[in-house]
Design an enzyme around this catalytic site. Structure first.
Site, PDB file in Angstrom:
ATOM      1  N   HIS A  48      25.678 -93.741 -49.249  1.00 31.51           N
ATOM      2  CA  HIS A  48      25.392 -95.053 -48.650  1.00 31.51           C
ATOM      3  C   HIS A  48      23.903 -95.400 -48.720  1.00 31.51           C
ATOM      4  O   HIS A  48      23.545 -96.459 -49.268  1.00 31.51           O
ATOM      5  CB  HIS A  48      25.900 -95.090 -47.204  1.00 31.51           C
ATOM      6  N   HIS A  72      16.917 -94.737 -44.065  1.00 33.56           N
ATOM      7  CA  HIS A  72      17.114 -95.619 -42.909  1.00 33.56           C
ATOM      8  C   HIS A  72      18.097 -95.082 -41.880  1.00 33.56           C
ATOM      9  O   HIS A  72      18.051 -95.474 -40.711  1.00 33.56           O
ATOM     10  CB  HIS A  72      17.537 -97.026 -43.375  1.00 33.56           C
ATOM     11  N   GLU A  76      18.864 -91.982 -36.961  1.00 38.64           N
ATOM     12  CA  GLU A  76      20.017 -92.280 -36.108  1.00 38.64           C
ATOM     13  C   GLU A  76      21.124 -91.243 -36.245  1.00 38.64           C
ATOM     14  O   GLU A  76      21.778 -90.888 -35.259  1.00 38.64           O
ATOM     15  CB  GLU A  76      20.563 -93.664 -36.457  1.00 38.64           C
ATOM     16  N   ASP A  77      21.344 -90.734 -37.472  1.00 34.79           N
ATOM     17  CA  ASP A  77      22.525 -89.903 -37.724  1.00 34.79           C
ATOM     18  C   ASP A  77      22.232 -88.429 -37.972  1.00 34.79           C
ATOM     19  O   ASP A  77      23.162 -87.644 -38.180  1.00 34.79           O
ATOM     20  CB  ASP A  77      23.296 -90.462 -38.935  1.00 34.79           C
ATOM     21  N   ASP A 139      21.852-102.864 -45.972  1.00 31.37           N
ATOM     22  CA  ASP A 139      22.663-101.859 -45.283  1.00 31.37           C
ATOM     23  C   ASP A 139      23.980-102.475 -44.831  1.00 31.37           C
ATOM     24  O   ASP A 139      25.064-101.914 -45.039  1.00 31.37           O
ATOM     25  CB  ASP A 139      21.865-101.321 -44.084  1.00 31.37           C
ATOM     26  N   ASP A 260      36.063-131.755 -53.348  1.00 28.97           N
ATOM     27  CA  ASP A 260      34.836-131.195 -53.925  1.00 28.97           C
ATOM     28  C   ASP A 260      34.836-129.673 -53.846  1.00 28.97           C
ATOM     29  O   ASP A 260      33.954-129.065 -53.263  1.00 28.97           O
ATOM     30  CB  ASP A 260      33.599-131.765 -53.225  1.00 28.97           C
TER      31      ASP A 260
END
Length: 698
Positions: A48, A72, A76-77, A139, A260
């Site tokens: 990812h 990034h 966090e992970d 992301d 349209d």
């Protein structure tokens, strides 16, 4: 998934002097830190961030941004810290990674509070560096591309809704239309699956049946331009499925009624050729009135430039055409990212103006719901253009009023607005501004924001500024009211109370400050007994409720603002001169009733406060019920009486007919009770009036 050498080669293609060793170390660091983590698809998790970095290379972004994309999710992970990233890859990368990480979820809060807190942190981060936003959008885009792997339908819908409500509008606001369209399409598929299947199926059928027509129209446009010696690329495409669905909802029409759904784009070498191409189009085919927009001379707030027009082709078929230069086309696809490439000189200075507005809203919003409301207002609505008398251009949402315009120019101008002119004509402040209007704001140093403005402003910036002032004014006046009530309590104590006892009471109540104490008294968060016990511990046992009423101790409401520190009850509509009493319930402002109001019997759950208007009190609304003879000129005669007595008419309502008579209820703005009685007497004396009486509200 991009291999390590492929990522480096992509960056080298537009940035030959890139630090390859630093990119390689970041790639390896991301793979090592995410280790055996898996995504919902079963792929290694590190695929990812590597794909997000690949999206950044498509935008030709600088080295620090590519590394930020790779790292990034590490904070966090994984067990990685911002400090570790700073030590290995520099403080700029650490700051960017920390900014992207700001959207980490706060599970302990409610859904709205969590969304608001995420948005709050995110807006602060992007106001510092827009590259944070670019990485976060990439992301989210990659997460949306793999959303179908998540088994939980509720989770897919929640992520899709968040994408539609926050990330797609953010992509639009920085001009990244390709990102916006793909996010909307993927979110649309999850949120409205039946509509998605129907519209994409219809488009596929049109493609099979009318592919030759698309080519024919494109060729006709290209031939018309070539005849006039204009070099241009012409491309035909279907409208975006989500855009089609949105039009169907807004116009309440079926797919077949839309005319349209096909659009054509003309890309010329320069701006001059854009206008030449426009002349050819309008000279060769009829244009549809009201469907022409020149975003080259007046660009959108996100910098978008293009000319939009709709033409009538053969068999009255409508075709939308966009005309832009090559530079404009590049900017329309990637927006601000086009200016954040590896060349430092190309980067824009300072914040985008809309981000400044969002940060101002952020600083003034009181709670989660208010922040989300104001931010969505600032990001979503279609825009119009309006001018100041000196020719300065301001963009506003459709339906914006002169109050919104004043706040768009400057917060102080909005606060001081007393009137407005649109195209030289005086208009009410609630008048909607049309595209291209010239707006002149009239101001006064004695003016202040009015709570009533909240009923018709449309911009988040204006709403936030008005609410901020009202909250400040409300607190100030409730402190003033609480102070008067405190003095009334102290007057009934058996001994004099000094500053020392007040300070001790504040400490016993653990309430912060004397102003906080007075505010709590004004809002009935503390009863009279609570205050007495805090001032003289043990004394409240002997406390006796005062006998009501006690006009000698009545509290004056002079100087307080109706609707802020107190409200005039709709049930009896008291005016200065009426004997009045206040009902005070916990957490609410005081509601003022006339002493003979029937609704006072319902006030057993409230504190009763004896009030008086005080000298020079402001006027109030009074209601008359007038029965008129049904003949020409009757109402004009009554209106003349009101005008003669200098009473403004606020509202007129027909409430009954009885043969040759009609009965109206009329709300008037009067100075006081004497003023009202003079008007009633004068009205009764008129030959046109059969009966006239004061009535008490609802």
């Amino acid at each position: 998934m991009l291999r390590q050498y492929e990522l480096v080669e992509r960056v080298r293609a537009y940035h030959p002097s890139v630090d390859e060793d630093r990119l390689n170390r970041a790639y390896v660091f991301s793979v090592a830190k995410h280790g055996s983590q898996k995504r919902a698809s079963g792929d290694p998790y590190f695929s990812h961030p590597i794909e997000v970095a690949g999206l950044m290379t498509d935008l030709k972004l600088d080295e620090d941004t590519i590394i930020t994309a790779l790292l990034h999710d590490t904070v966090e992970d994984t067990l990685t810290t911002v400090e570790e990233i700073g030590a290995k890859f520099g403080e700029d990368v650490a700051r960017l990674v920390d900014g992207v990480t700001k959207l980490s979820k706060i599970e302990a809060q409610t859904e709205d509070e969590r969304a608001a807190e995420n948005l709050r942190k995110f807006l602060l981060a992007i106001s510092d560096d827009l590259r944070v936003l670019l990485v976060k959008l990439a992301d989210r885009l990659h997460n949306m591309r793999t959303l179908h792997y998540i088994r939980s339908e509720d989770k897919r819908r929640r992520i899709a809704r968040e994408t539609m409500d926050i990330y797609a509008p953010l992509a639009e606001r920085v001009g990244m239309y390709e990102y916006m369209r793909e996010m909307q399409l993927l979110a649309f598929e999850q949120l409205e699956p039946d509509a998605y299947k129907t519209i994409t199926g219809r488009l596929a059928a049109i493609r099979e049946e009318g592919g030759d027509q698309l080519i024919a129209v494109a060729n006709a446009i290209a031939f018309a331009l070539e005849e006039k010696g204009i070099e241009a690329e012409v491309e035909g495409r279907e409208k975006h499925p989500y855009s089609i669905w949105k039009k169907m909802q807004e116009r309440h029409v079926s797919f077949e009624q839309l005319t349209d759904i096909i659009a054509f784009r003309i890309v010329t070498p320069n701006v001059a050729d854009c206008y030449k191409a426009l002349g050819v189009m309008h000279g060769r085919w009829k244009m549809v009135p009201g469907r022409f927009k020149d975003y080259i001379s007046t660009p959108k707030r996100n910098g978008y430039k293009s000319i939009h027009t709709t033409l009538m082709f053969d068999r009255n078929r409508r075709v939308e055409v966009q005309i832009r230069s090559k530079d404009m086309h590049r900017d329309s696809e990637v927006g601000l990212a086009a200016h954040w490439g590896y060349k430092q000189s190309e980067r824009p200075d300072g914040q985008a103006s809309w981000i400044r507005d969002l940060v101002e809203i952020l600083e003034t919003s009181q709670d989660a719901e208010e922040l989300l409301e104001h931010t969505r207002m600032a990001m979503y609505q279609d825009r119009i253009f309006a001018f100041t008398p000196k020719g300065a251009l301001h963009q506003l949402p459709k339906g914006a009023t002169p109050i919104d315009f004043a706040y768009a120019v400057h917060t102080d101008l909005g606060d001081r607005t007393v009137g407005a002119k649109i195209n030289g004509r005086h208009v009410p402040l609630r008048t909607p501004i049309d595209n291209g209007d010239m707006v002149e704001i009239l101001k006064s140093a004695n003016q202040a924001p009015q709570p009533s403005w909240l009923s018709y402003v449309t911009t988040g910036k204006a709403r936030a500024a008005i609410r901020r002032y009202v909250r400040h004014q409300e607190r100030s006046e409730l402190i003033q009211l609480g102070q008067m009530m405190y003095e009334e309590i102290v007057d009934r104590l058996p001994t004099k109370i000094g500053k020392k006892a007040l300070a001790a009471a504040v400490e016993r109540l653990d309430i912060g400050s004397e102003d906080d104490l007075m505010h709590a008294i004004g809002m009935r968060r503390l009863s009279d007994r609570d205050v007495t016990e805090a001032l003289i511990p043990g004394h409240s046992a002997d406390w006796k409720d005062r006998d009501y009423p006690g006009q000698d101790r009545a509290i004056s409401i002079r100087g307080l603002t109706p609707g802020v520190a107190y409200e005039l009850a709709d049930c009896c509509l008291p005016v200065p001169g009426d004997r009045i009493v206040g009902l005070r319930r916990k957490g609410e402002t005081v509601v003022v009733h006339a002493i003979d109001c029937a609704r006072l019997a319902d006030g057993t759950d409230a504190d009763w406060i004896d009030l008086r208007w005080g000298p020079d009190s402001e006027g109030a609304a009074a209601r008359l019920r007038i029965t008129l003879q049904h003949r020409p000129g009757s109402m004009a005669e009554v209106a003349g009486i009101f005008g003669l007595h200098k009473a403004n008419i606020l509202n007129i309502r027909l409430v009954g007919r009885d043969g040759p008579f009609q009965t109206f209820e009329i709300d008037l703005e009067v100075h006081d009770l004497q003023h009202l009685m003079r008007i009633v007497s004068a009205t009764r004396a008129s030959d046109a009036v059969a009966q006239a009486d004061r009535v008490y509200g609802d």
